[in-house]
Enzyme design. Structure first.
Site, PDB file in Angstrom:
ATOM      1  N   SER A 173       1.045  -1.176  -0.098  1.00 30.93           N
ATOM      2  CA  SER A 173      -0.223  -0.199   0.314  1.00 30.93           C
ATOM      3  C   SER A 173       0.843   0.773  -0.119  1.00 30.93           C
ATOM      4  CB  SER A 173      -0.751   0.267   1.098  1.00 30.93           C
ATOM      5  OG  SER A 173      -1.522   1.432   1.345  1.00 30.93           O
ATOM      6  N   TYR A 207      -1.500  -0.079  11.076  1.00 29.81           N
ATOM      7  CA  TYR A 207      -1.732  -0.899   9.096  1.00 29.81           C
ATOM      8  C   TYR A 207      -0.360   0.049   8.533  1.00 29.81           C
ATOM      9  CZ  TYR A 207      -3.501  -1.572   4.754  1.00 29.81           C
ATOM     10  OH  TYR A 207      -3.528  -1.612   3.464  1.00 29.81           O
TER      11      TYR A 207
END
Length: 238
Positions: A146, A159
């Site tokens: 990501s 995250y």
């Protein structure tokens, strides 16, 4: 005729029942590759397999329930991959979860689950797949990272940590495995319209099909051209 002779690849896609994983499995099936998918829920795996078989031969699609956090379950899944396809050419480590919360609000169990799925799960699948990948003449490992693996954001203590870690894992993995001519790539999209982490879907967001195309495109690269990091940003934002 081997898989490489006819261009067909044997691919394992983790988290393949929805979102980017399913879009990738669907595109692979449409292109004539053999696809094995996994997810935590067997009923969702079965439903996804049924959809995928509308695009290809029944024997070109298989799958199983697997909690990738558990090494023994990954071992069992990999035995099924070998039984169904006789080997493995491509591993797509797509499975991942996310909770967006300030560290003040983040529960310890959410922290551990994200680490276990996003990092330990990727390690488990990669470790167990290696003996099969080393036998392939065109092996690749594609990790779904990501932009959050390079750019931190508020509420991303957990995250961000997993995606920063996955970037380091991928870069070191490439150095470990280049002697076997196994390609290793990290795909790093921005916001994708999947409802991930409770993010509301909007028109400007990337679509799962956008990411699937980039993943599948890596299968045609020559061994000498390894795409280490591919970042994808929305091209239109209103």
């Amino acid at each position: 005729m081997t898989n490489m002779d006819n261009g067909t690849r044997r691919v394992l896609v983790t988290g393949g029942t929805a979102g980017i994983g399913f879009a990738t499995a669907q595109l692979l099936a449409k292109k004539g590759h053999k696809v094995f998918i996994c997810g935590r829920d067997q009923s969702r795996v079965d439903a996804a397999i049924g959809k995928l078989r509308s695009f290809t031969k029944d024997e070109f699609v298989a799958g199983s329930a697997c909690d990738i956090r558990q090494f023994s379950e990954v071992e069992n899944m990999m035995r099924l991959v070998e039984e169904n396809f006789g080997g493995l050419d491509i591993l797509v480590n797509n499975a991942g979860i996310g909770t967006i919360a300030s560290i003040e609000d983040l529960a310890p169990e959410d922290w551990h689950e994200m680490l276990d799925v996003n990092l330990t799960g990727t390690f488990n699948c990669t470790k167990v797949a290696l003996p099969l990948l080393k036998k392939s003449t065109h092996a690749n490992i594609i990790n779904l990272g990501s932009r959050a693996g390079r750019y931190a954001f508020e509420g991303g203590t957990a995250y961000n940590s997993t995606k920063f870690g996955l970037q380091g894992f991928t870069e070191a993995l490439f150095l470990d495995l280049h002697k076997y001519e196994i390609g290793v790539s990290l795909i790093a999209p921005g916001t994708v319209a999947t409802g991930f982490a409770g993010i509301e879907e909007e028109d400007w967001q990337l679509q799962p099909d956008d990411i699937a195309k980039i993943i599948v495109d890596q299968l045609s690269n020559h061994k000498r051209a390894n795409a280490n990091w591919i970042e994808i940003r929305p091209g239109i934002r209103r």
